[in-house]
Enzyme design. Structure first.
Site, PDB file in Angstrom:
ATOM      1  N   LYS A  34      -5.982  11.136  -7.790  1.00 17.34           N
ATOM      2  CA  LYS A  34      -5.971  11.680  -6.420  1.00 17.34           C
ATOM      3  C   LYS A  34      -6.712  13.009  -6.355  1.00 17.34           C
ATOM      4  CE  LYS A  34      -2.579   9.049  -4.143  1.00 17.34           C
ATOM      5  NZ  LYS A  34      -1.177   8.779  -4.271  1.00 17.34           N
ATOM      6  N   LYS A  90      -7.091  -1.167  -7.961  1.00 21.68           N
ATOM      7  CA  LYS A  90      -5.924  -1.846  -7.383  1.00 21.68           C
ATOM      8  C   LYS A  90      -6.071  -1.907  -5.861  1.00 21.68           C
ATOM      9  CE  LYS A  90      -3.069   2.217  -6.844  1.00 21.68           C
ATOM     10  NZ  LYS A  90      -1.904   3.004  -7.103  1.00 21.68           N
ATOM     11  N   LYS A 105      -4.380   0.843   0.622  1.00 23.80           N
ATOM     12  CA  LYS A 105      -4.286   0.732   2.079  1.00 23.80           C
ATOM     13  C   LYS A 105      -5.570   0.219   2.717  1.00 23.80           C
ATOM     14  CE  LYS A 105      -3.132   4.946   1.984  1.00 23.80           C
ATOM     15  NZ  LYS A 105      -3.047   6.331   2.365  1.00 23.80           N
TER      16      LYS A 105
HETATM   17  P1  TYM Z   1       3.721   3.046  -2.907  1.00 22.57           P
HETATM   18  O1  TYM Z   1       4.272   3.379  -1.562  1.00 22.57           O
HETATM   19  O2  TYM Z   1       2.297   3.385  -3.198  1.00 22.57           O
HETATM   20  O3  TYM Z   1       3.882   1.519  -3.205  1.00 22.57           O
HETATM   21  C1  TYM Z   1       5.104   0.820  -2.996  1.00 22.57           C
HETATM   22  C2  TYM Z   1       5.278  -0.240  -4.081  1.00 22.57           C
HETATM   23  O4  TYM Z   1       4.178  -1.153  -4.078  1.00 22.57           O
HETATM   24  C3  TYM Z   1       3.629  -1.257  -5.396  1.00 22.57           C
HETATM   25  N1  TYM Z   1       2.173  -1.465  -5.300  1.00 22.57           N
HETATM   26  C4  TYM Z   1       1.512  -2.480  -5.866  1.00 22.57           C
HETATM   27  N2  TYM Z   1       1.927  -3.511  -6.612  1.00 22.57           N
HETATM   28  C5  TYM Z   1       0.987  -4.404  -7.015  1.00 22.57           C
HETATM   29  N3  TYM Z   1      -0.338  -4.301  -6.727  1.00 22.57           N
HETATM   30  C6  TYM Z   1      -0.809  -3.256  -5.981  1.00 22.57           C
HETATM   31  N4  TYM Z   1      -2.091  -3.182  -5.682  1.00 22.57           N
HETATM   32  C7  TYM Z   1       0.140  -2.286  -5.527  1.00 22.57           C
HETATM   33  N5  TYM Z   1       0.033  -1.157  -4.770  1.00 22.57           N
HETATM   34  C8  TYM Z   1       1.282  -0.663  -4.649  1.00 22.57           C
HETATM   35  C9  TYM Z   1       3.953   0.065  -6.063  1.00 22.57           C
HETATM   36  O5  TYM Z   1       3.967  -0.062  -7.468  1.00 22.57           O
HETATM   37  C10 TYM Z   1       5.319   0.380  -5.490  1.00 22.57           C
HETATM   38  O6  TYM Z   1       6.340  -0.259  -6.241  1.00 22.57           O
HETATM   39  N6  TYM Z   1       5.554   6.757  -5.713  1.00 22.57           N
HETATM   40  C11 TYM Z   1       5.866   5.472  -5.086  1.00 22.57           C
HETATM   41  C12 TYM Z   1       7.009   5.550  -4.088  1.00 22.57           C
HETATM   42  C13 TYM Z   1       8.296   6.073  -4.627  1.00 22.57           C
HETATM   43  C14 TYM Z   1       9.192   5.397  -5.482  1.00 22.57           C
HETATM   44  C15 TYM Z   1      10.300   6.275  -5.637  1.00 22.57           C
HETATM   45  C16 TYM Z   1       9.172   4.154  -6.115  1.00 22.57           C
HETATM   46  C17 TYM Z   1       8.839   7.284  -4.327  1.00 22.57           C
HETATM   47  N7  TYM Z   1      10.051   7.403  -4.945  1.00 22.57           N
HETATM   48  C18 TYM Z   1      11.358   5.931  -6.446  1.00 22.57           C
HETATM   49  C19 TYM Z   1      10.241   3.816  -6.927  1.00 22.57           C
HETATM   50  C20 TYM Z   1      11.331   4.693  -7.071  1.00 22.57           C
HETATM   51  C21 TYM Z   1       4.643   5.015  -4.332  1.00 22.57           C
HETATM   52  O7  TYM Z   1       3.810   5.792  -3.946  1.00 22.57           O
HETATM   53  O8  TYM Z   1       4.658   3.685  -4.021  1.00 22.57           O
END
Ligand code: TYM
Length: 326
Positions: free
Chosen positions: A111, A192, A195
């Site tokens: 990032k 990956k 959005k």
């Molecule tokens: P976030 O909001 O980016 O994504 C949410 C979940 O989706 C999964 N994910 C994917 N899985 C497979 N392929 C992809 N291309 C892909 N893109 C996203 C992510 O692995 C995630 O499980 N930091 C975290 C949010 C968070 C969190 C937490 C997660 C904050 N606190 C505590 C678990 C526990 C995040 O930005 O996820």
């Protein structure tokens, strides 16, 4: 009963990677564990936000989570900022994490390269994530592959805190699905899926119309050797389509290749499977979106349930670390 916790950021539209990598596991785990799921709006603040948009996307994400199958009667569904223990817990985590550990986080490194404004919060973000998880005495954290490193750090923080101040936190484990843990961008399969605002043709939003899904998959990047075969290193585009098809139809990616000879057929089969997977989710989402007051009510009930657990854990941590009670 084991405790499950996970979170998702309300930034932009929810995409197919979120669904296959994480949300489907969230839904499945409701039947076997005490599940706590959170719309992590504080995490979205690491980059500047439009206030009205953030409020709207927080509510709409909660509706989408219910639409994919979370049942607020069976799980605890809430918004992170409604529980102030997350911010306070984050400070304890920041003081337990090492600077070097935070600096090594690959998401931060990626990032930093892209962002023109790098907030302090972007750097300490994994400490807030650790607080999210540890506040709920979490055993399992269902996430996609990209979050593994943050869960590892959470484990290290929990172990260090327990060693310094006595048994306080449960040490959690990541739960990553066998297929769909890393859904790749359809146009740049070495990245990956992220959005759709960042990659409009490479990402499938859960709200995309069937025609848009078909078009994006038809134009997905493949390769020139013409063989439908699962081999992520040599054939990232084709392998990504097989992962998506496999995850959408409950098979392993290599099994999904059976009987498909041509790339055109692979793309058509994948599009059909994705459209069918999303059809009921979209219908349910549109119903829920028509009644925002009901969603707000469900989130308030969720916050009450979450607050009980989070405040008890934070009290324990405050006491063990030596903060004076009043
Ligand atoms: P976030 O909001 O980016 O994504 C949410 C979940 O989706 C999964 N994910 C994917 N899985 C497979 N392929 C992809 N291309 C892909 N893109 C996203 C992510 O692995 C995630 O499980 N930091 C975290 C949010 C968070 C969190 C937490 C997660 C904050 N606190 C505590 C678990 C526990 C995040 O930005 O996820």
């Amino acid at each position: 009963m084991s405790r499950v916790f996970s979170g998702i950021k309300p930034s932009g539209s929810v995409h197919l990677g979120n669904l296959l990598g994480a949300l489907r596991n969230w839904v499945a785990l409701q039947d076997e564990a005490d599940t706590v799921y959170c719309v992590v709006d504080l995490h979205a603040l690491t980059v500047p936000q439009d206030p009205e948009e953030l409020r709207a996307s927080t509510l709409s994400l909660a509706q989408m989570l219910i639409a994919v199958g979370l049942d607020p009667e069976r799980c605890t569904l809430f918004v992170q900022s409604h529980i102030h223990e997350h911010s306070e817990g984050a400070w304890l985590m920041e003081c337990t994490a090492a600077f070097g550990e935070l600096r090594r986080m690959t998401q931060f490194k990626d990032k930093v390269e892209q962002a023109d404004f790098i907030s302090g919060g972007l750097f300490t973000y994994p400490a807030l994530q650790a607080a999210d998880i540890l506040l709920y005495d979490t055993d399992q954290v269902p996430v996609g592959e990209d979050q593994r490193q943050h869960i590892e750090l959470t484990r290290d923080i929990a172990e260090r805190f327990n060693a310094r101040y006595g048994e306080t936190f449960v040490v959690p484990e990541a739960v990553v699905p066998p297929a769909g843990a890393r859904v790749m961008d359809l146009q740049a399969p070495e990245n990956k899926m992220s959005k759709s605002e960042d990659s409009p043709r490479g990402s499938i939003s859960l709200l995309d119309e069937p025609a848009a899904i078909e078009k994006k998959l038809k134009r997905a990047v493949t390769d020139s050797d013409g063989e439908v075969r699962w081999d992520p290193a040599a054939k990232p585009g084709v392998s990504n389509l097989l992962s998506i098809l496999g995850a959408a139809t409950g098979r392993k990616p290599d099994e999904a290749a059976a009987g498909i000879e041509r790339y055109g057929d692979l793309k058509a089969a994948t599009a059909e499977a994705v459209v069918e997977l999303l059809r009921p989710i979209q219908a349910r989402y549109h119903e829920l979106a028509a009644d925002p007051a009901e969603t707000a009510r469900l989130l308030a009930v969720g916050a009450d349930k979450a607050s009980e657990v989070a405040s008890a854990t934070l009290d324990r941590a405050r006491r063990n670390i030596g903060l004076l009670g009043r």
